[in-house]
Design a protein around this motif. Structure first.
Motif, PDB file in Angstrom:
ATOM      1  N   SER A 161       0.842  -1.202   0.000  1.00  0.00           N
ATOM      2  CA  SER A 161       0.000   0.000   0.000  1.00  0.00           C
ATOM      3  C   SER A 161       0.871   1.243   0.000  1.00  0.00           C
ATOM      4  O   SER A 161       1.951   1.249   0.611  1.00  0.00           O
ATOM      5  CB  SER A 161      -0.895   0.043   1.245  1.00  0.00           C
ATOM      6  N   LYS A 168       0.153   5.439   0.511  1.00  0.00           N
ATOM      7  CA  LYS A 168      -0.732   6.594   0.699  1.00  0.00           C
ATOM      8  C   LYS A 168      -0.102   7.808   0.033  1.00  0.00           C
ATOM      9  O   LYS A 168       1.122   7.918  -0.063  1.00  0.00           O
ATOM     10  CB  LYS A 168      -0.946   6.873   2.182  1.00  0.00           C
ATOM     11  N   TYR A 169      -0.963   8.723  -0.417  1.00  0.00           N
ATOM     12  CA  TYR A 169      -0.481   9.942  -1.052  1.00  0.00           C
ATOM     13  C   TYR A 169      -1.473  11.071  -0.818  1.00  0.00           C
ATOM     14  O   TYR A 169      -2.641  10.838  -0.514  1.00  0.00           O
ATOM     15  CB  TYR A 169      -0.209   9.734  -2.543  1.00  0.00           C
ATOM     16  N   SER A 170      -0.989  12.284  -0.973  1.00  0.00           N
ATOM     17  CA  SER A 170      -1.808  13.475  -0.753  1.00  0.00           C
ATOM     18  C   SER A 170      -2.417  13.954  -2.059  1.00  0.00           C
ATOM     19  O   SER A 170      -1.793  13.902  -3.113  1.00  0.00           O
ATOM     20  CB  SER A 170      -0.972  14.603  -0.156  1.00  0.00           C
ATOM     21  N   THR A 184      -6.418  12.794   1.144  1.00  0.00           N
ATOM     22  CA  THR A 184      -5.436  11.738   0.898  1.00  0.00           C
ATOM     23  C   THR A 184      -6.125  10.558   0.225  1.00  0.00           C
ATOM     24  O   THR A 184      -7.355  10.436   0.260  1.00  0.00           O
ATOM     25  CB  THR A 184      -4.787  11.249   2.211  1.00  0.00           C
ATOM     26  N   ASP A 185      -5.323   9.711  -0.362  1.00  0.00           N
ATOM     27  CA  ASP A 185      -5.833   8.492  -0.977  1.00  0.00           C
ATOM     28  C   ASP A 185      -4.743   7.431  -0.864  1.00  0.00           C
ATOM     29  O   ASP A 185      -3.685   7.667  -0.272  1.00  0.00           O
ATOM     30  CB  ASP A 185      -6.232   8.723  -2.430  1.00  0.00           C
ATOM     31  N   CYS A 186      -4.987   6.281  -1.446  1.00  0.00           N
ATOM     32  CA  CYS A 186      -4.053   5.173  -1.332  1.00  0.00           C
ATOM     33  C   CYS A 186      -4.156   4.309  -2.581  1.00  0.00           C
ATOM     34  O   CYS A 186      -5.235   4.186  -3.166  1.00  0.00           O
ATOM     35  CB  CYS A 186      -4.411   4.353  -0.086  1.00  0.00           C
TER      36      CYS A 186
END
Length: 191
Positions: free
Chosen positions: A103, A105-107, A112-114
């Motif tokens: 996984s 995660k990112y901004s 945020t999302d993944c």
């Protein structure tokens, strides 16, 4: 790098791709000019042109993995993978893949999302490209790069159909080259 700057200046395929993209104003929220590639998919010639340009670019680069970002990267990635003799690997939103996953995660500009990738989908040292429909800030593509590298892939390049003009000045994403076919359509160019 935009395709027109890489030997495709004046190529009629780029104009067909550009003209096949529809602009939907104020979607998904007010002020957004959504670049709708579903109309490109309805145009057999423009869709084929898109895939053909990517296949021509990656055919001799020894790419073994085409990773598509959910969901619109899934529309181009499998065709490109078949065209170059590579496997297609989906980079999915959370909880969409069964089994063990990596996984990342990112901004985003609004939160945020993944992204997730199946463990075992990539073998260490495999050469990969990441594909999506549009790049604006590069956050999603950068997360895809990190995810593939976490699995041991060598990310060679990112590819997008549409790139906002601001990415012309920075044609790398966390050190990886970026290849874009066309700039976004403007609403007044659609009528």
């Amino acid at each position: 790098m935009f395709a027109e700057e890489n030997g495709l200046k004046g190529d009629p395929r780029l104009q067909r791709i550009y003209q096949a993209i529809n602009v939907v104003p104020h979607f998904p929220k007010n002020g957004i000019m959504f670049q709708d590639i579903t109309t490109l998919l309805l145009d057999h010639n423009a869709f084929k042109d898109t895939v053909d340009i990517f296949v021509d670019r990656y055919r001799d680069m020894h790419i073994s993995v085409v990773a598509g970002i959910e969901a619109r990267g899934f529309l181009f990635g499998p065709s490109v993978a078949l065209g170059i003799g590579a496997k297609f690997v989906p980079l999915r939103k959370p909880h969409k893949l069964p089994g063990e996953v990596f996984s990342e995660k990112y901004s985003l500009e609004y939160g945020t999302d993944c992204l997730e990738l199946h463990v075992g989908a990539i073998q260490p040292g495999e050469r990969a490209i990441v594909i999506d429909d549009l790049v604006a800030t590069g956050g999603t593509l950068s997360a895809g790069i990190r995810l593939l590298e976490c699995a041991g892939a060598e990310v060679v390049e990112c590819a997008c159909v549409i790139g906002v003009p601001e990415v012309k000045g920075r044609c790398t994403l966390i050190g990886k080259p970026l290849y874009v076919l066309v700039e976004p359509r403007q609403l007044d160019q659609c009528f």
